[in-house]
Design an enzyme around this catalytic site. Sequence first.
Site, PDB file in Angstrom:
ATOM      1  N   GLU A  10       0.878  -1.173   0.000  1.00  0.00           N
ATOM      2  CA  GLU A  10       0.000   0.000   0.000  1.00  0.00           C
ATOM      3  C   GLU A  10       0.906   1.210   0.000  1.00  0.00           C
ATOM      4  OE1 GLU A  10      -1.437   3.240   1.032  1.00  0.00           O
ATOM      5  OE2 GLU A  10      -1.920   2.392   2.996  1.00  0.00           O
ATOM      6  N   CYS A  34      -1.999   8.883   2.934  1.00  0.00           N
ATOM      7  CA  CYS A  34      -1.937   8.470   1.529  1.00  0.00           C
ATOM      8  C   CYS A  34      -3.273   8.689   0.834  1.00  0.00           C
ATOM      9  CB  CYS A  34      -1.531   7.002   1.440  1.00  0.00           C
ATOM     10  SG  CYS A  34       0.143   6.658   2.023  1.00  0.00           S
TER      11      CYS A  34
END
Length: 460
Positions: A227, A261
Site C-alpha cells: 500500500e 496516503c
Amino acid sequence: MQTINPTTDEPIETYDEHDDEALERFVQRSADRFESWSERPITERQALVGGIADVLCENEDDYAALMTREMGKPIEQARAEIEKCSWVCEFYAEHAAQFLQDERIGVHPRAKTKVSYEPLGPLLAVMPWNYPFWQVLRVAAPTLAAGNTVLLSHARNVTGCATTIERVLADAGFPDGAFTTILVDDDSLHDVIADDRVAAATLTGSVRAGRAVAETTGANLKPTVLELGGSDPFVVLDDAPLERACEVGAQARVNNNGQACIAAKRFIVVEDVYEEFRDGFVREMESLTVGDPTDPDTDVGPIARADLLDTLETQVTESLDAGATALTGGERINREGYFFEPTVLEDVPADSPAGCDELFGPVASLFVVEDEDEAIALANDTEFGLGASVWTTDLERGERVAHELEAGAAFVNELVQSHPKLPFGGIKNSGYGRELAADGIREFTNKKTVWVSPADGLDE
C-alpha cells in the site's frame, strides 16, 4: 534510534537497534511459534484478537498521547485512531472463522472438493509512522487470526508506538513470538525478507520502499501486499453540493496534518462552479486552527519530522516558482516545531511538484476543467491510483463517474476512508493486494484445493 517530538523539536527517547544475534533469535522464535499458533483452534485465536480491543480501550488516553508526542497527530484524531483499532480487532474477532471457512465446490457427485484457507508462516510487516497504531493492527488482527505470526518493522520516529503495540498484544494474552517488534536498519530488513523462515511481507510506505521490498520478495517468490502513495483526486462536478464539498474537502486534505496516503490532494473543479468552490474552500482552510496537537481545539499539528517539513517546503516553493499561486498559506510557520501553513495553490503547472508528486502535508492543489470528461481525464492522469472522490447531487451520475476513476476505492459525496468491512488497496504505483474485509485476511493464506475421491475411484 531516537524519537523526536515534532511539536517541540526535543528528543523523547533513544532505542538500541537489535543486533544480528537478537534478530536471529526473534526470527527463529516467530517460526517456532507459528507451528503451535497455527494449530490452535481459530476460536481461541479470535478471542485473543478480541482481547486486543479490550486493552486498547482500557488505555486509550495513554496510547493516543504517545502517538501525538511521537508524530504530532492532533489528540482527538489520535483517540479516534485507537478506537478504530479496537473496531478492527472486534471485527476480526467476530468474523475471522466465517471468512476462512472451507468453501465446498461441487465438481463430481462422488468427490468431495473444497477450497481451504491455511496460514503461511511468519509475516514481515513494514509499517509507516502516519497512522502508527492503525496501520499495524489492520494488518496484525487478520493475520494473527488466520494463524500466521507477525514480525513488525516500524518507522523509526514512532519506535515508542512499536514497542507499545508489542506490549498491548502481550497484555491481551498472545504468546511470545506471535507478534514481535524488530528494530533494524534497511539492510537487515531485506535479509529478513529473504530469510527462508519468513513466508511473506507487507509494506505500507513510499513507492521507492515498495519497489525495494517487491524486488526482494520477487527474487524469493514470496507473496506481498503493498500500500503505497497516493495523489487522490477530489472531483467537483457542476451540480455538486458546494457547501458540504468545501467543508469535507478541507477535512479530507488536512486530516492527520495532511499526512495520509488517501488524503484528497488534487481538487479538480468544473469551471461553472470553480470560483464558488475555490472561495468557500479557501475560507474553510483559513478557518483551521494550527497549533499544539495536545490541545483538543487544534485542527492541524506539526509535520512529523524535520526532513519531511523541508521536503514539503521545497515542493511548494518549486511549484510557486513554476507558476502556481498561493491563495492562502504557502510557507512554514516561524515557531518551535515543524509546522506548515494550511495552503491552497491555484494555476498549478501539471509538471510541477504540486501537479504530479504526492505532497505530504496540509497543501491542496486546485485545477479548473471545462466539463465532466475533462475532470475524469485529469483525475486519471497520475501514476497513483489509491482513492478518489466525486461530488454531485445526481447519485446515478456520481456512481457512473466513480466507476470511471482509476483507483482502488471511489467515493461519491464522501471523503476517502478505510473501513474494516471493505477491502482497501490501490492500483498503478499505489501498490497491489488488499487489506481489511474478507480479502485482507485471505491475502496471507494458502488457498488450497482439496479433492477427495472414494477408494474405488469415480464413475465415468
